[in-house]
Design a protein around this motif. Structure first.
Motif, short mmCIF file in Angstrom:
data_model
loop_
_atom_site.label_atom_id
_atom_site.label_comp_id
_atom_site.label_asym_id
_atom_site.label_seq_id
_atom_site.Cartn_x
_atom_site.Cartn_y
_atom_site.Cartn_z
N PHE A 71 0.81 -1.21 0.00
CA PHE A 71 0.00 0.00 0.00
C PHE A 71 0.85 1.26 0.00
N LEU A 72 2.16 1.12 0.21
CA LEU A 72 3.05 2.27 0.04
C LEU A 72 3.10 2.70 -1.42
N LEU A 73 2.68 1.83 -2.32
CA LEU A 73 2.69 2.14 -3.75
C LEU A 73 1.48 2.97 -4.16
N CYS A 74 0.55 3.19 -3.26
CA CYS A 74 -0.62 4.02 -3.57
C CYS A 74 -0.19 5.48 -3.57
N LYS A 75 -0.22 6.11 -4.74
CA LYS A 75 0.27 7.49 -4.89
C LYS A 75 -0.83 8.53 -4.87
N ALA A 76 -2.07 8.13 -5.03
CA ALA A 76 -3.16 9.10 -5.07
C ALA A 76 -4.48 8.41 -4.77
N ALA A 77 -5.41 9.19 -4.25
CA ALA A 77 -6.75 8.69 -3.97
C ALA A 77 -7.76 9.75 -4.37
N ASN A 78 -8.79 9.33 -5.07
CA ASN A 78 -9.84 10.25 -5.50
C ASN A 78 -11.05 10.06 -4.59
N MET A 79 -11.22 10.99 -3.64
CA MET A 79 -12.31 10.88 -2.68
C MET A 79 -13.64 11.17 -3.35
N PRO A 80 -14.61 10.24 -3.28
CA PRO A 80 -15.90 10.48 -3.93
C PRO A 80 -16.69 11.56 -3.20
N PRO A 81 -17.57 12.24 -3.92
CA PRO A 81 -18.38 13.29 -3.28
C PRO A 81 -19.50 12.69 -2.44
N ALA A 82 -19.97 13.47 -1.48
CA ALA A 82 -21.19 13.11 -0.76
C ALA A 82 -22.36 13.62 -1.59
N GLN A 83 -23.23 12.71 -1.99
CA GLN A 83 -24.26 13.06 -2.96
C GLN A 83 -25.62 12.54 -2.51
N LEU A 84 -26.60 13.40 -2.59
CA LEU A 84 -27.98 13.05 -2.26
C LEU A 84 -28.87 13.36 -3.45
N ASP A 85 -29.52 12.34 -3.99
CA ASP A 85 -30.45 12.56 -5.09
C ASP A 85 -31.70 13.27 -4.59
N THR A 86 -32.37 13.94 -5.49
CA THR A 86 -33.62 14.61 -5.14
C THR A 86 -34.73 14.13 -6.07
N ALA A 87 -35.93 14.20 -5.56
CA ALA A 87 -37.12 13.87 -6.35
C ALA A 87 -37.94 15.14 -6.54
N GLU A 88 -38.51 15.28 -7.72
CA GLU A 88 -39.29 16.47 -8.03
C GLU A 88 -40.78 16.16 -7.93
#
Length: 199
Positions: A41-58
């Motif tokens: 895991f020392l070879l892990c050079k980057a991480a893309n953190m996912p967004p916190a997302q909430l869908d909405t209904a209309e």
């Protein structure tokens, strides 16, 4: 407008965050012929953190469109690794991915997630009969003190990116992305972070 207040605010909050201080681990799913030690895991050079997302209904009300909260969405998390000359770490991810669907015989060996088991809530001693893992991504400050831990439960690789080969890449090292899907995630801040005051 006050530069001093701006700097004081940053100082009270512990300084501005830098994305270069982090580390990650992945629990080894025992059901799969997959094993990575801490050095991997020392070879892990980057991480893309996912967004916190909430869908909405209309919905409609007196001809007006009103949006109300709906389902929580969990976008993939992506880890970027350096490739090594023995290809060991990348091959381990390919083995794990193939457990869900083999590339030649089209066999599907993965078992369904046991929704009531410890594997869903991220227990590192979870039932070894599944092919899922827990990813832990830890953020740190400039002194390498732990700030908090993101955990992605019941994770599995959905994509292992390809590699580029070229005679012109003599001064470049190969990297590849591994995209993970997961069931749910949590964030646990360190207790001393409370001393920095409210946001």
């Amino acid at each position: 407008f006050s530069l001093e207040k701006f700097k004081q605010t940053i100082s009270r909050k512990g300084g501005l965050g830098k994305g270069v201080f982090f580390d990650c681990t992945i629990t080894n799913p025992s059901r799969v012929a997959f094993y990575l030690n801490e050095d991997s895991f020392l070879l892990c050079k980057a991480a893309n953190m996912p967004p916190a997302q909430l869908d909405t209904a209309e919905v409609k009300y007196f001809t007006r469109s009103v949006r109300i909260p709906a389902s929580r969405q969990f976008s993939p998390v992506t880890l970027t690794f350096y490739n090594t000359q023995n290809y060991l770490v990348r091959n381990q991810f390919l083995t794990w991915l193939s457990r869900f669907n083999t590339p030649v015989s089209n066999l599907r060996g993965a078992e369904d997630i046991e929704r009531g088991s410890d594997s869903v809530v991220g227990n590192t001693n979870s039932d070894p009969t599944n092919n899922y893992a827990t990813i832990e991504l830890r953020s740190r400050n400039e002194n390498h003190d732990l700030l908090g831990t993101y955990r992605f439960y019941s994770a599995f690789p959905s994509s292992v990116a390809g590699l580029q080969y070229s005679y012109e890449n003599d001064q470049q090292f190969q990297t590849y992305d591994v995209e993970f899907q997961y069931l749910t995630s949590t964030y646990t801040p360190e207790a001393y972070m409370d001393s920095l005051g409210p946001a």
